[in-house]
Design an enzyme around this catalytic site. Structure first.
Site, mmCIF file in Angstrom:
data_model
loop_
_atom_site.group_PDB
_atom_site.id
_atom_site.type_symbol
_atom_site.label_atom_id
_atom_site.label_comp_id
_atom_site.label_asym_id
_atom_site.label_seq_id
_atom_site.Cartn_x
_atom_site.Cartn_y
_atom_site.Cartn_z
ATOM 1 C CE LYS A 1 35.083 33.867 45.921
ATOM 2 N NZ LYS A 1 34.500 34.934 45.079
ATOM 3 C CB SER B 1 31.647 36.542 47.319
ATOM 4 O OG SER B 1 32.265 36.346 46.064
ATOM 5 C CB SER C 1 33.167 38.809 44.263
ATOM 6 O OG SER C 1 31.885 38.780 44.798
HETATM 7 N N1 GLN Z 1 28.197 41.190 45.547
HETATM 8 C C1 GLN Z 1 27.757 40.701 44.275
HETATM 9 C C2 GLN Z 1 26.667 39.674 44.450
HETATM 10 O O1 GLN Z 1 26.364 39.355 45.558
HETATM 11 C C3 GLN Z 1 28.898 40.200 43.474
HETATM 12 C C4 GLN Z 1 29.241 38.798 43.741
HETATM 13 C C5 GLN Z 1 30.418 38.349 42.958
HETATM 14 O O2 GLN Z 1 31.058 39.127 42.252
HETATM 15 N N2 GLN Z 1 30.691 37.067 43.020
HETATM 16 O O3 GLN Z 1 26.120 39.208 43.493
#
Ligand code: GLN
Length: 475
Positions: free
Chosen positions: A80, A155, A179
């Site tokens: 990532k 994400s 994410s």
């Molecule tokens: N979807 C969640 C957010 O937008 C989790 C993001 C993540 O785990 N990095 O905060």
């Protein structure tokens, strides 16, 4: 024989040792497939050229050490874009860090290099890991390889898409509120969020420091275990990492007590997702595991607590990106203009929204009403889970309310935030959690994957792997 790029880590490691495959052939299969498929998916922000020295060294090591060589030796992995690899750009999919070149390796990268792993590219993501769809990237959205009119989740959507599309053998993502697990669920993969402190955050571009963990996205539970074992461990560079055995050891029993908080999914979960979940539980009980009803009354407040604590941490973490010390710079008439212009141009809309929200909940006059309340809710949640784990080995629910949604479908931020309803609690409590594919549901004539989610007590990843394997057996 399965095509090399379609193998799991386990299969590829075996084929390398059986001399049915060379490290070079495995790399070439992944790199060729990636060059071909990536333009249609936008899952990699950058594909790395072959590192001949690393490929040759991995081959020599496999040849010399055979079964003793680490299973990841010679395996191409995708990383990532918020994890630092020395000499490569790490942009967190933001214009702010578009040209930021990492000057050192993240601890997880150092460990993977020591294990002989190869890096094939850096993957697309929501900017600074904020989002659930990979639509909030400064470099364009990533498409779900299973149905390209749909999101791959987020994400870590790029990391999920490359593994699902077989253009990397496995990938690393980061998980602050779901994410890793949510994109894994929406692309038919296994995704693990380790115990907070199990894996070093040194070299991870921070989002919410008390919530962030790096973890694997893989094609199987045993692959997730291999990657997790390779990256975990206490690290002098991250004082929040924990020693082995900090928490009480949980025995991995052959038959589990699976806690099911049914009160949590009375509404919201789509009917066929719930049916598949219940059918999976039924198969698990047929295999000898037992279900226990549990109540987690504060869970209904978890999402609200997360969306106070996380932006608070985001606003402090991103304060360093001011366009002066490093990052995107835009000139203004005064120094203040420089800051404002650099940050306005450098950050996308969702990032700016969260910085504002975080600054607000931390401001004097509101910190007690919002931040401290959320922090108190977090402590209660943790207690409730600890209580539930007296009766249950693991807690199960569906990873998401629905399968992958279409691009633009969740334009309203609140509906996007709802995606995290089941996943955020593990980050708030610091407990490890895994998503494992449990089947598919049909939308517009397409079979779309969905996942079952298990949470375990702190440092009980072994229990998650055992439960995940149990699902793989009955699925
Ligand atoms: N979807 C969640 C957010 O937008 C989790 C993001 C993540 O785990 N990095 O905060």
């Amino acid at each position: 024989m399965t095509r090399p790029n379609e193998m799991t880590i386990e299969e590829a490691a075996h084929a390398l040792r059986a001399r049915e495959l060379t490290v070079r052939a495995l790399w070439d299969a992944c790199a060729t497939a990636a060059a071909e498929k990536n333009p249609g998916l936008n899952a990699y922000i950058e594909l790395f050229p072959a590192d001949d020295a690393a490929i040759d060294a991995a081959q020599k090591r496999v040849d010399a050490e055979g079964e003793k060589a680490p299973p990841l030796c010679g395996i191409p992995l995708a990383i990532k874009d918020n994890i630092l690899i020395e000499g490569k750009i790490a942009s967190s999919a933001s214009k702010m860090l578009e040209n930021y070149c990492a000057t050192y390796d993240a601890t997880v990268i150092k460990k993977l290099k020591e294990a002989g792993a190869l890096f094939i590219g850096r993957t697309n993501m929501d900017e600074f890991a904020m989002g659930s769809s990979t639509e909030h990237s400064a470099f364009g959205k990533t498409l779900n390889p299973i149905d390209t009119i749909r999101v791959p989740g987020g994400s870590s959507g790029g990391s999920a898409a490359v593994v699902a599309a077989h253009i990397a053998i496995a990938a690393l993502g980061s998980d602050t509120g779901g994410s890793i697990r949510q994109p894994a669920a929406l692309t038919g993969l296994v995704g693990l969020k380790p115990t907070y402190g199990a894996v070093s955050r040194s070299g991870l571009i921070a989002m919410g420091s008390s919530l962030d963990q790096i973890g694997p996205l893989t094609k199987s539970v045993s692959d997730a275990k291999i990657l997790y074992e390779a990256i975990r461990g206490q690290d002098a560079l991250d004082s929040t990492t924990i020693p082995d055995g900090l928490y009480e050891k949980r025995e991995v029993s052959a038959k589990f007590h699976i806690g099911v908080p049914r009160h949590l999914f009375r509404e919201g979960v789509e009917a066929d997702v719930l049916e598949t979940f219940e059918a999976t539980l039924k198969k698990l009980t047929d295999a000898g595991h037992t279900l226990v009803d549990i109540e987690l009354p504060t869970s209904s407040h978890a999402l609200a607590a997360y969306y106070v604590i996380m932006p608070a941490e985001v606003s402090t973490n991103l304060a360093r990106l001011d366009g002066i010390r490093y990052g995107h710079h835009a000139n203004g008439k005064t120094l203040l203009d420089d800051y404002v212009n650099s940050r306005t141009e450098g950050f996308g809309e969702e990032t700016r929204r969260r910085i504002l929200l975080g600054t607000f909940v931390l401001s004097s006059g509101y910190i007690d009403a919002y931040y401290r309340k959320a922090d108190a809710a977090r402590a209660v949640l943790r207690r409730e889970y600890m209580e539930a784990f007296k009766k249950a080995d693991i807690i199960a629910f569906p990873t998401t309310l629905s399968p992958a949604f279409k691009f633009g479908e969740k334009g309203d931020p609140l509906s996007m935030y709802l995606e995290d309803i089941f996943t955020v609690t593990a980050n708030l409590t610091g407990m490890p959690a895994i998503s494992v594919p449990m089947g598919t549901v049909v939308r517009d004539g397409k079979h779309l994957p969905i996942g079952i989610h298990f949470t375990a007590p702190h440092q009980a990843e072994e229990v998650l792997f055992a439960a995940g394997s149990a699902v793989e057996k009955v699925r």
